[in-house]
Design a protein around this motif. Structure first.
Motif, PDB file in Angstrom:
ATOM      1  N   SER A 108      -5.027   3.637  -1.948  1.00 57.19           N
ATOM      2  CA  SER A 108      -4.036   2.635  -2.342  1.00 57.19           C
ATOM      3  C   SER A 108      -4.224   1.348  -1.554  1.00 57.19           C
ATOM      4  O   SER A 108      -4.133   0.240  -2.107  1.00 57.19           O
ATOM      5  CB  SER A 108      -2.620   3.187  -2.125  1.00 57.19           C
ATOM      6  OG  SER A 108      -2.410   4.370  -2.847  1.00 57.19           O
TER       7      SER A 108
ATOM      8  N   SER B 250       0.833  -1.211   0.000  1.00 55.54           N
ATOM      9  CA  SER B 250       0.000   0.000   0.000  1.00 55.54           C
ATOM     10  C   SER B 250       0.862   1.253   0.000  1.00 55.54           C
ATOM     11  O   SER B 250       0.570   2.231  -0.705  1.00 55.54           O
ATOM     12  CB  SER B 250      -0.922  -0.003   1.220  1.00 55.54           C
ATOM     13  OG  SER B 250      -1.774  -1.121   1.220  1.00 55.54           O
TER      14      SER B 250
ATOM     15  N   TYR C  82      -3.234   7.289   0.908  1.00 57.37           N
ATOM     16  CA  TYR C  82      -2.877   5.940   1.347  1.00 57.37           C
ATOM     17  C   TYR C  82      -4.096   5.032   1.408  1.00 57.37           C
ATOM     18  O   TYR C  82      -4.013   3.862   1.035  1.00 57.37           O
ATOM     19  CB  TYR C  82      -2.212   5.993   2.722  1.00 57.37           C
ATOM     20  CG  TYR C  82      -1.839   4.623   3.244  1.00 57.37           C
ATOM     21  CD1 TYR C  82      -0.692   3.982   2.800  1.00 57.37           C
ATOM     22  CD2 TYR C  82      -2.664   3.959   4.155  1.00 57.37           C
ATOM     23  CE1 TYR C  82      -0.357   2.720   3.245  1.00 57.37           C
ATOM     24  CE2 TYR C  82      -2.336   2.685   4.610  1.00 57.37           C
ATOM     25  CZ  TYR C  82      -1.186   2.070   4.155  1.00 57.37           C
ATOM     26  OH  TYR C  82      -0.869   0.816   4.595  1.00 57.37           O
TER      27      TYR C  82
ATOM     28  N   SER D  35       0.950   3.993  -2.999  1.00 55.91           N
ATOM     29  CA  SER D  35       0.652   5.379  -2.622  1.00 55.91           C
ATOM     30  C   SER D  35       1.788   6.313  -3.016  1.00 55.91           C
ATOM     31  O   SER D  35       1.555   7.424  -3.515  1.00 55.91           O
ATOM     32  CB  SER D  35       0.396   5.462  -1.109  1.00 55.91           C
ATOM     33  OG  SER D  35       0.135   6.797  -0.726  1.00 55.91           O
TER      34      SER D  35
END
Length: 460
Positions: A393, A379, A390, A383
């Motif tokens: 993502s 993640s 975030y 991101s």
């Protein structure tokens, strides 16, 4: 010719005892993905007569075989009937597991299922031992085709009047298989617009209800089916089946109540719907997060809190030996039981008067930590590379890892690097992160030859 090919495939590939069972399973999925990608690259697979490109074919083939549902192009507007048939075949192979389909060939040819094949079936279905595995597979195949047929008949009631007999029947079969296998692929882009999924049927209880029922049944797991059919009574079910059914019910009902309350006034999702429709779509949202990937409300409009809860439910997923992905319900159940035992100062992890072996608890913890690490790290990578929030993502990564297929709409806009990362995550999520690590990294476990003295470590 077909019989000779089937026998050659079984004897030369499956019965190669020099290969580890989990490696064969992982390799078979990779082979299906590669073949599917090459077929989807052919000009005959695209409506414009031009090749969609190998990367698009690879992404779609991975998503199909890993029964995920993330796509770079709309399934109906991009792919011809040939391309759709290739996708449907990969969904069915991926949902049942390659070895299960090969076993069907053995059944059809009246061939004996050997020990090596039984070992691979155990690995494919995530079973604990070989006790009755052939019976489980046989019943799984029969149950799968029966449920998909029943689902297609019910869906055809909605789809045939709208699309005509032939087109409506094809749509019904495609969506029934996609629903049962928890794949999330749809053919409704030509009717409601590209990437619309089931948003056009968010006021249709029959369509959403049938889809949700297929998702739940497909995500329970073949062993649970076998237990229910054999015992037909709650009190006689195995402890494992009770755990799976209980956790599944809690997650579905709890998730539905959460989304109903959180999205009740959100105009981008449930806000403008009447009360009955809000309840229906909140329930469907909770069910589809069990690794199905059908979208009836638009994930991009969810609140941040709902997106975070969605990530949790997607990572949990369905049950072992099913068409679903994720950590699995029983794994989460073992973790919660271990937490309870730790808080209560117990040395054993127990459930309904039965102790769970420490190796199972350790495996659950290992899997959870691996999934958590990969999820957080991936993640952050997406991101950073994409310069995205975030949470968006994380939603995309959780969807790929849990083989869910839901998206806030960013999948086609990602760079090839992030899309390639999603391909890897989908593959790992379907094959099983723990099985993947055991097969390709750690190898076979051997008993420790040296016993080391214990040491004290301060915890907390």
């Amino acid at each position: 010719m077909i019989k000779k090919c089937a026998l050659w495939l079984r004897d030369s590939f499956i019965r190669n005892r020099s290969l580890n069972a989990t490696r064969i399973v992982a390799g078979s999925f990779a082979a299906i993905i590669l073949i599917g990608a090459l077929l989807l690259t052919l000009p005959i697979a695209s409506r414009d007569g031009q090749s969609a490109g190998f990367f698009t074919g690879l992404f779609t083939a991975t998503s199909s075989t890993c029964v995920t549902g993330l796509i770079l192009v709309d399934t109906w507007t991009q792919w011809t009937l040939f391309g759709q048939a290739v996708i449907l075949t990969m969904i069915q192979l991926g949902g049942l597991g390659f070895m299960t389909v090969i076993t069907l060939v053995s059944f059809a040819l009246h061939r004996r299922i050997g020990l090596s094949e039984r070992l691979i079936m155990v690995s494919t279905l995530n079973l604990n031992d070989m006790d009755g595995v052939v019976r489980v597979v046989r019943h799984a195949l029969i149950g799968t085709f029966a449920m998909e047929t029943a689902g297609a008949v019910l869906m055809s009631v909605c789809l045939i009047p709208e699309f005509g007999f032939l087109k409506g029947t094809w749509h019904a079969v495609f969506h029934a298989v996609s629903s049962f296998c928890n794949a999330g692929f749809d053919l409704l882009g030509g009717r409601f617009g590209a990437f619309s999924s089931l948003a056009g049927y968010n006021d249709n209880p029959l369509m959403l209800g049938t889809t949700a029922a297929l998702i739940v049944v497909g995500g329970l797991g073949f062993f649970v089916w076998e237990d229910i059919v054999d015992k037909r009574c709650w009190s006689r079910l195995s402890v494992y089946s009770k755990m799976v059914l209980l956790i599944t019910a809690v997650l579905i009902v709890g998730g539905a109540l959460f989304f109903l309350m959180e999205e009740f006034d959100n105009p981008a999702t449930l806000g403008d719907m009447p009360l009955w429709q809000k309840g229906l779509n909140a329930l469907f949202q909770s069910v589809t997060l069990r690794t199905a990937g059908f979208d009836s409300i638009g994930q991009g409009g969810l609140s941040d809190t709902s997106k975070a809860m969605s990530c949790v439910l997607m990572l949990i997923g369905g049950s072992s030996g099913s068409t679903a992905g994720g950590l699995k319900t029983a794994t989460v159940g073992v973790l919660l039981l271990a937490l309870r035992s730790g808080l209560m100062g117990r040395e054993q992890v127990t459930f309904r008067g039965r102790a769970i072996h420490y190796r199972r608890v350790l495996n659950a913890m290992t899997l959870a930590l691996v999934v958590l690490f990969v999820f957080v790290f991936s993640s952050m990578v997406v991101s950073t590379v994409e310069d995205l929030p975030y949470l968006d993502s994380a939603f995309e990564v959780a969807s790929a890892m849990g083989t869910v297929g839901l998206t806030t709409g960013i999948t086609p806009t990602l760079t090839p690097f992030s899309q390639g990362l999603l391909i890897l995550l989908m593959y790992m999520g379907r094959v099983g992160i723990l099985s993947f690590s055991i097969a390709f990294i750690t190898g076979n476990r051997h008993p420790a030859k040296i016993k080391y003295p214990e040491m004290n470590v301060m915890i907390g």
